[in-house]
Design a protein around this motif. Structure first.
Motif, PDB file in Angstrom:
ATOM      1  N   GLY A  30       0.821  -1.204   0.000  1.00 35.24           N
ATOM      2  CA  GLY A  30       0.000   0.000   0.000  1.00 35.24           C
ATOM      3  C   GLY A  30       0.855   1.253   0.000  1.00 35.24           C
ATOM      4  N   CYS A  31       1.898   1.259   0.810  1.00 39.80           N
ATOM      5  CA  CYS A  31       2.803   2.411   0.863  1.00 39.80           C
ATOM      6  C   CYS A  31       3.438   2.639  -0.506  1.00 39.80           C
ATOM      7  CB  CYS A  31       3.870   2.166   1.926  1.00 39.80           C
ATOM      8  SG  CYS A  31       4.822   3.628   2.345  1.00 39.80           S
ATOM      9  N   PHE A  32       3.943   1.573  -1.107  1.00 35.85           N
ATOM     10  CA  PHE A  32       4.554   1.677  -2.435  1.00 35.85           C
ATOM     11  C   PHE A  32       3.531   2.133  -3.473  1.00 35.85           C
ATOM     12  CE2 PHE A  32       5.369  -0.328  -6.554  1.00 35.85           C
ATOM     13  CZ  PHE A  32       6.574   0.282  -6.884  1.00 35.85           C
ATOM     14  N   ALA A  33       2.342   1.567  -3.449  1.00 35.22           N
ATOM     15  CA  ALA A  33       1.315   1.910  -4.442  1.00 35.22           C
ATOM     16  C   ALA A  33       0.888   3.367  -4.325  1.00 35.22           C
ATOM     17  CB  ALA A  33       0.105   0.982  -4.292  1.00 35.22           C
ATOM     18  N   PHE A  34       0.754   3.871  -3.103  1.00 36.41           N
ATOM     19  CA  PHE A  34       0.353   5.272  -2.930  1.00 36.41           C
ATOM     20  C   PHE A  34       1.467   6.231  -3.353  1.00 36.41           C
ATOM     21  CE2 PHE A  34      -2.828   3.575   0.226  1.00 36.41           C
ATOM     22  CZ  PHE A  34      -3.935   3.894  -0.539  1.00 36.41           C
ATOM     23  N   VAL A  35       2.725   5.873  -3.081  1.00 38.79           N
ATOM     24  CA  VAL A  35       3.835   6.717  -3.544  1.00 38.79           C
ATOM     25  C   VAL A  35       3.874   6.703  -5.071  1.00 38.79           C
ATOM     26  CG1 VAL A  35       6.356   6.919  -3.610  1.00 38.79           C
ATOM     27  CG2 VAL A  35       5.189   6.537  -1.426  1.00 38.79           C
ATOM     28  N   ALA A  36       3.667   5.522  -5.664  1.00 40.60           N
ATOM     29  CA  ALA A  36       3.632   5.429  -7.130  1.00 40.60           C
ATOM     30  C   ALA A  36       2.488   6.264  -7.691  1.00 40.60           C
ATOM     31  CB  ALA A  36       3.508   3.973  -7.563  1.00 40.60           C
ATOM     32  N   LEU A  38       1.166   8.906  -6.387  1.00 36.54           N
ATOM     33  CA  LEU A  38       1.559  10.304  -6.227  1.00 36.54           C
ATOM     34  C   LEU A  38       2.491  10.733  -7.359  1.00 36.54           C
ATOM     35  CD1 LEU A  38       2.107  12.984  -4.633  1.00 36.54           C
ATOM     36  CD2 LEU A  38       3.839  11.708  -3.384  1.00 36.54           C
ATOM     37  N   VAL A  39       3.551   9.969  -7.573  1.00 34.74           N
ATOM     38  CA  VAL A  39       4.535  10.321  -8.604  1.00 34.74           C
ATOM     39  C   VAL A  39       3.901  10.283  -9.991  1.00 34.74           C
ATOM     40  CG1 VAL A  39       6.692   9.568  -9.706  1.00 34.74           C
ATOM     41  CG2 VAL A  39       6.496   9.598  -7.200  1.00 34.74           C
ATOM     42  N   LEU A  40       3.138   9.232 -10.274  1.00 35.21           N
ATOM     43  CA  LEU A  40       2.499   9.121 -11.592  1.00 35.21           C
ATOM     44  C   LEU A  40       1.473  10.229 -11.807  1.00 35.21           C
ATOM     45  CD1 LEU A  40       2.141   5.251 -11.675  1.00 35.21           C
ATOM     46  CD2 LEU A  40       3.593   6.636 -13.185  1.00 35.21           C
ATOM     47  N   GLY A  41       0.798  10.626 -10.753  1.00 38.32           N
ATOM     48  CA  GLY A  41      -0.150  11.731 -10.873  1.00 38.32           C
ATOM     49  C   GLY A  41       0.546  13.035 -11.217  1.00 38.32           C
ATOM     50  N   LEU A  42       1.686  13.265 -10.584  1.00 37.27           N
ATOM     51  CA  LEU A  42       2.442  14.482 -10.876  1.00 37.27           C
ATOM     52  C   LEU A  42       3.045  14.447 -12.279  1.00 37.27           C
ATOM     53  CD1 LEU A  42       4.200  15.053  -7.436  1.00 37.27           C
ATOM     54  CD2 LEU A  42       2.213  16.261  -8.375  1.00 37.27           C
ATOM     55  N   LEU A  43       3.285  13.241 -12.806  1.00 31.61           N
ATOM     56  CA  LEU A  43       3.820  13.091 -14.160  1.00 31.61           C
ATOM     57  C   LEU A  43       2.722  13.028 -15.223  1.00 31.61           C
ATOM     58  CD1 LEU A  43       6.657  10.486 -13.487  1.00 31.61           C
ATOM     59  CD2 LEU A  43       6.894  12.959 -13.869  1.00 31.61           C
ATOM     60  N   ARG A  44       1.490  13.297 -14.803  1.00 33.21           N
ATOM     61  CA  ARG A  44       0.328  13.306 -15.711  1.00 33.21           C
ATOM     62  C   ARG A  44       0.024  11.931 -16.317  1.00 33.21           C
ATOM     63  NH1 ARG A  44      -0.743  18.904 -18.223  1.00 33.21           N
ATOM     64  NH2 ARG A  44       0.329  20.233 -16.764  1.00 33.21           N
ATOM     65  N   SER A  49      -1.849   6.317 -12.390  1.00 34.73           N
ATOM     66  CA  SER A  49      -1.993   6.891 -11.063  1.00 34.73           C
ATOM     67  C   SER A  49      -3.255   6.372 -10.376  1.00 34.73           C
ATOM     68  CB  SER A  49      -2.030   8.417 -11.178  1.00 34.73           C
ATOM     69  OG  SER A  49      -2.190   9.005  -9.921  1.00 34.73           O
ATOM     70  N   THR A  50      -4.329   6.289 -11.138  1.00 34.24           N
ATOM     71  CA  THR A  50      -5.586   5.763 -10.602  1.00 34.24           C
ATOM     72  C   THR A  50      -5.437   4.298 -10.204  1.00 34.24           C
ATOM     73  OG1 THR A  50      -6.839   7.318 -11.951  1.00 34.24           O
ATOM     74  CG2 THR A  50      -8.038   5.419 -11.101  1.00 34.24           C
ATOM     75  N   VAL A  51      -4.747   3.522 -11.033  1.00 36.91           N
ATOM     76  CA  VAL A  51      -4.515   2.100 -10.714  1.00 36.91           C
ATOM     77  C   VAL A  51      -3.714   1.979  -9.419  1.00 36.91           C
ATOM     78  CG1 VAL A  51      -3.319   0.003 -11.473  1.00 36.91           C
ATOM     79  CG2 VAL A  51      -4.739   1.280 -13.086  1.00 36.91           C
ATOM     80  N   GLY A  52      -2.680   2.804  -9.266  1.00 35.32           N
ATOM     81  CA  GLY A  52      -1.888   2.783  -8.042  1.00 35.32           C
ATOM     82  C   GLY A  52      -2.707   3.135  -6.818  1.00 35.32           C
ATOM     83  N   ILE A 126     -11.548  16.408 -14.491  1.00 39.85           N
ATOM     84  CA  ILE A 126     -10.261  16.882 -14.997  1.00 39.85           C
ATOM     85  C   ILE A 126      -9.271  17.200 -13.870  1.00 39.85           C
ATOM     86  CG2 ILE A 126     -11.257  17.785 -17.129  1.00 39.85           C
ATOM     87  CD1 ILE A 126     -11.040  20.605 -15.875  1.00 39.85           C
ATOM     88  N   TYR A 127      -9.736  17.222 -12.640  1.00 42.12           N
ATOM     89  CA  TYR A 127      -8.872  17.508 -11.499  1.00 42.12           C
ATOM     90  C   TYR A 127      -8.390  16.241 -10.797  1.00 42.12           C
ATOM     91  CZ  TYR A 127     -10.835  22.087 -12.302  1.00 42.12           C
ATOM     92  OH  TYR A 127     -11.238  23.254 -12.885  1.00 42.12           O
ATOM     93  N   ARG A 128      -8.557  15.112 -11.462  1.00 36.68           N
ATOM     94  CA  ARG A 128      -8.228  13.829 -10.837  1.00 36.68           C
ATOM     95  C   ARG A 128      -6.793  13.800 -10.342  1.00 36.68           C
ATOM     96  NH1 ARG A 128     -10.299   8.095 -12.692  1.00 36.68           N
ATOM     97  NH2 ARG A 128     -12.083   9.114 -11.804  1.00 36.68           N
ATOM     98  N   ARG A 129      -5.848  14.202 -11.153  1.00 37.17           N
ATOM     99  CA  ARG A 129      -4.446  14.109 -10.710  1.00 37.17           C
ATOM    100  C   ARG A 129      -4.183  15.006  -9.505  1.00 37.17           C
ATOM    101  NH1 ARG A 129       0.283  16.769 -13.678  1.00 37.17           N
ATOM    102  NH2 ARG A 129      -0.316  18.941 -13.641  1.00 37.17           N
ATOM    103  N   TRP A 130      -4.887  16.136  -9.416  1.00 40.36           N
ATOM    104  CA  TRP A 130      -4.699  17.027  -8.276  1.00 40.36           C
ATOM    105  C   TRP A 130      -5.425  16.515  -7.037  1.00 40.36           C
ATOM    106  CZ3 TRP A 130      -0.598  19.360  -9.094  1.00 40.36           C
ATOM    107  CH2 TRP A 130      -0.273  19.827 -10.370  1.00 40.36           C
ATOM    108  N   PHE A 131      -6.302  15.561  -7.217  1.00 38.03           N
ATOM    109  CA  PHE A 131      -6.936  14.878  -6.084  1.00 38.03           C
ATOM    110  C   PHE A 131      -6.055  13.711  -5.636  1.00 38.03           C
ATOM    111  CE2 PHE A 131      -9.534  11.358  -4.524  1.00 38.03           C
ATOM    112  CZ  PHE A 131     -10.126  11.946  -3.425  1.00 38.03           C
ATOM    113  N   ILE A 132      -5.612  12.915  -6.613  1.00 40.15           N
ATOM    114  CA  ILE A 132      -4.851  11.708  -6.290  1.00 40.15           C
ATOM    115  C   ILE A 132      -3.507  12.032  -5.643  1.00 40.15           C
ATOM    116  CG2 ILE A 132      -3.591   9.769  -7.324  1.00 40.15           C
ATOM    117  CD1 ILE A 132      -5.939   9.283  -9.140  1.00 40.15           C
TER     118      ILE A 132
END
Length: 179
Positions: A30-36, A38-44, A49-52, A126-132
């Motif tokens: 879970g820790c790894f998936a949430f960090v992933a 976060l990073v994938l969300g910031l990388l668009r 990001s949703t899968v993580g 459209i704000y999904r990445r800023w939520f995730i």
């Protein structure tokens, strides 16, 4: 006067040790998936990001289920179960024992937050990445706390080469929680 639980040095059941290992592994996953996420969300990378995020939430639910199984089956070789469980307690109180201490409360808080996050995720548009991104950071922090202060720690005896202690019963819930 209350009788103290007896501590014996015996082998813990393999299935119970496996459930504890799975629970610990799920918290780390879970820790790894949430960090992933976060990073994938910031990388668009919204889909990944949703899968993580969903994988991290599922990992928390699995860890909660593992801890519940250990409580219901009186696996007192785990420090947390020993400290908050009791062999004579009714099933409803055994289940309540899961979140009666600090680690269980953090796990319940993380699961509740994950449920809210999954429900809110559908309406982010459209704000999904800023939520995730920030939500994943929050849940990753909770997973980090749970990885450090794990509810899956075993009772070990230093006098017997670190063998797992198997108490006959736990100390039980605080009386104020049993009503």
């Amino acid at each position: 006067m209350l009788e103290q639980p007896t501590l014996t040095v015996t082998s813990a059941p393999n299935w119970a040790l496996g459930v504890g290992d799975i629970g610990s592994g799920l918290i780390l996953l879970g820790c790894f998936a949430f960090v992933a996420a976060l990073v994938l969300g910031l990388l668009r990378r919204e889909r990944l990001s949703t899968v993580g995020f969903v994988l991290g939430a599922a990992s928390l639910f699995g860890a909660f289920a593992c801890l519940t199984v250990l409580f219901v089956n009186n696996q007192f070789e785990y420090q947390y179960v020993f400290s908050h469980g009791d062999a004579l307690t009714e099933l409803k109180y055994k289940i309540a024992g899961v979140w009666s201490g600090q680690q269980g409360s953090f796990l319940l808080w993380a699961c509740s937050s994950a449920i809210f996050g999954l429900l809110a995720l559908r309406g982010t548009g459209i704000y999904r990445r800023w939520f995730i991104a920030p939500y994943s950071l929050f849940l990753a922090a909770l997973c980090g706390i749970l990885a450090y202060e794990t509810p899956f720690g075993l009772l070990k005896d230093a006098q017997h080469a670190g063998k797992v202690l198997m108490p006959s019963t736990g100390t039980g819930l605080a009386p104020s929680l049993e009503n």
